[in-house]
Motif scaffolding. Structure first.
Motif, PDB file in Angstrom:
ATOM      1  N   GLN A  64     -10.468 -14.332  -2.118  1.00  0.00           N
ATOM      2  CA  GLN A  64     -10.136 -13.467  -3.246  1.00  0.00           C
ATOM      3  C   GLN A  64      -8.639 -13.473  -3.508  1.00  0.00           C
ATOM      4  O   GLN A  64      -7.838 -13.762  -2.631  1.00  0.00           O
ATOM      5  N   ILE A  65      -8.308 -13.154  -4.760  1.00  0.00           N
ATOM      6  CA  ILE A  65      -6.922 -12.956  -5.175  1.00  0.00           C
ATOM      7  C   ILE A  65      -6.700 -11.452  -5.255  1.00  0.00           C
ATOM      8  O   ILE A  65      -7.517 -10.723  -5.816  1.00  0.00           O
ATOM      9  N   THR A  66      -5.612 -10.990  -4.678  1.00  0.00           N
ATOM     10  CA  THR A  66      -5.330  -9.557  -4.638  1.00  0.00           C
ATOM     11  C   THR A  66      -4.144  -9.214  -5.533  1.00  0.00           C
ATOM     12  O   THR A  66      -3.120  -9.900  -5.503  1.00  0.00           O
ATOM     13  N   GLY A  67      -4.310  -8.176  -6.322  1.00  0.00           N
ATOM     14  CA  GLY A  67      -3.234  -7.671  -7.168  1.00  0.00           C
ATOM     15  C   GLY A  67      -3.072  -6.171  -6.986  1.00  0.00           C
ATOM     16  O   GLY A  67      -3.917  -5.511  -6.363  1.00  0.00           O
ATOM     17  N   TYR A  68      -1.996  -5.652  -7.508  1.00  0.00           N
ATOM     18  CA  TYR A  68      -1.689  -4.226  -7.352  1.00  0.00           C
ATOM     19  C   TYR A  68      -1.334  -3.630  -8.710  1.00  0.00           C
ATOM     20  O   TYR A  68      -0.801  -4.319  -9.576  1.00  0.00           O
ATOM     21  N   GLY A  69      -1.631  -2.352  -8.886  1.00  0.00           N
ATOM     22  CA  GLY A  69      -1.328  -1.712 -10.161  1.00  0.00           C
ATOM     23  C   GLY A  69      -1.518  -0.224 -10.093  1.00  0.00           C
ATOM     24  O   GLY A  69      -1.498   0.390  -9.027  1.00  0.00           O
ATOM     25  N   MET A  70      -1.758   0.381 -11.259  1.00  0.00           N
ATOM     26  CA  MET A  70      -1.925   1.824 -11.335  1.00  0.00           C
ATOM     27  C   MET A  70      -2.777   2.208 -12.535  1.00  0.00           C
ATOM     28  O   MET A  70      -2.991   1.401 -13.453  1.00  0.00           O
ATOM     29  N   VAL A  71      -3.265   3.437 -12.508  1.00  0.00           N
ATOM     30  CA  VAL A  71      -4.033   3.988 -13.614  1.00  0.00           C
ATOM     31  C   VAL A  71      -3.038   4.527 -14.640  1.00  0.00           C
ATOM     32  O   VAL A  71      -2.158   5.322 -14.308  1.00  0.00           O
ATOM     33  N   MET A  72      -3.188   4.082 -15.883  1.00  0.00           N
ATOM     34  CA  MET A  72      -2.244   4.456 -16.940  1.00  0.00           C
ATOM     35  C   MET A  72      -2.571   5.842 -17.495  1.00  0.00           C
ATOM     36  O   MET A  72      -3.721   6.288 -17.495  1.00  0.00           O
ATOM     37  N   ALA A  73      -1.534   6.515 -17.995  1.00  0.00           N
ATOM     38  CA  ALA A  73      -1.721   7.808 -18.664  1.00  0.00           C
ATOM     39  C   ALA A  73      -2.278   7.577 -20.063  1.00  0.00           C
ATOM     40  O   ALA A  73      -1.862   6.657 -20.768  1.00  0.00           O
TER      41      ALA A  73
END
Length: 316
Positions: A64-73
């Protein structure tokens, strides 16, 4: 008398020969036991070291390829929607004003001057440019592939975002990753367990602060909160068959990772473990171990110390 002595001597010779014939077989058996790979212990020694084992279960692994982020407002989308709606309303009104001015400025009975018509036309052009600008700003913020390309669709998605039934996430995958997917999985950062699959994904504008490939996506039915950090994964390649080695079975030594395989009732063989594919509370491996085999999950450190320094063996 002499004949009797000969009989006794012959019998003694035969007895000695018989004892001599049995000795090599016994020695060979003992040598084979000593040369068997691994560490051989008695039941009392295994108990004294506190050894416990677990059977390995079959497992499948997929890269798998792993990425990072966040939940937007959602307020950013709401503001963008309001800007577009306001611009479109102003443009519609100015276009109607142009149509009226055109009708009233023509013919012998013209009610307005040519200058009035031209002013209305200029206002309409300005308002049309404002609509274009609002849409360009939305594309710059949320990408050209956003699913809210018309007012009805935008209103429906915004309603779901405001109710919490849907969240918008932005993730970045490493440079050179074989993206783009239509969907990917998301989990809460710092927590193993529940994951959610995106319902739609599209390219996000590049972020100079975080190099890589960025994507926006919508997720339905999650309990993710706005501003929460997330981990995103995309499966790659075909699944591989192997076993999952518990983390508790691993020991470090000789600049490598090892686990002890129980090969017989009283023998333990040190086996190298590839830790490049962590999975849950263990490591997935495809070589060296098979489903159903037993590995030491408690006492492996004591077993290793005994292997590298046999002088520490307690007296039986």
């Amino acid at each position: 008398m002499r004949h009797g002595m000969k009989v006794v001597a012959l019998a003694a010779l035969l007895a000695l020969s018989a004892c001599g014939m049995g000795t090599p077989a016994a020695d060979t058996k003992e040598a084979a036991k000593e040369e068997a790979p691994g560490i051989t212990l008695t039941a009392e020694q295994s108990q004294g070291l506190g050894l416990q084992t677990a059977r390995l279960a079959a497992a499948d692994y997929r890269g798998q390829i792993t990425g990072y982020g966040m939940v937007m407002a959602s307020d950013a989308i709401a503001q963008s929607d309001a800007d577009i709606a306001s611009a479109e309303a102003a443009a519609a009104q100015s276009q109607a004003a142009v149509a009226r001015a055109r009708a009233l400025s023509t013919g012998e009975d013209a009610a307005v001057s040519r200058e009035t018509y031209e002013a209305a036309a200029a206002k309409a052009a300005t308002d049309s440019a404002a609509v274009l600008l609002a849409r360009r700003k939305a594309e710059a913020a949320f990408g050209t592939g956003a699913p809210w390309r018309n007012a009805a669709r935008r209103a429906a998605i915004l309603a779901r975002l405001q109710s919490g039934r849907t969240v918008l996430v932005k993730v970045t995958f490493p440079i050179g990753s074989a993206v783009p997917p239509q969907r990917f999985s998301v989990t809460r950062m710092g927590a193993n367990g529940k994951s959610w699959t995106t319902s739609a994904a599209w390219d996000a504008p590049a972020d100079a602060a975080i190099p890589g490939r960025s994507l926006f996506a919508l997720i339905d039915g999650s309990d993710l909160a706005q501003g929460e950090r997330i981990i995103a994964t995309i499966p790659t390649g075909a699944p591989q068959a192997g076993v999952l080695v518990p983390r508790s079975a691993l020991i470090m030594g000789e600049s490598d990772s090892w686990a002890y395989l129980k090969t017989r009732a009283d023998t333990y063989l040190r086996t190298r473990i590839d830790t490049s594919r962590p999975e849950g509370d263990g490591y997935f491996i495809t070589e060296g171990l098979k489903p159903g085999q037993e590995v030491v999950t408690a006492g492996a450190g004591q077993l290793y110390a005994r292997e590298i320094n046999p002088a520490t063996e307690p007296a039986d």
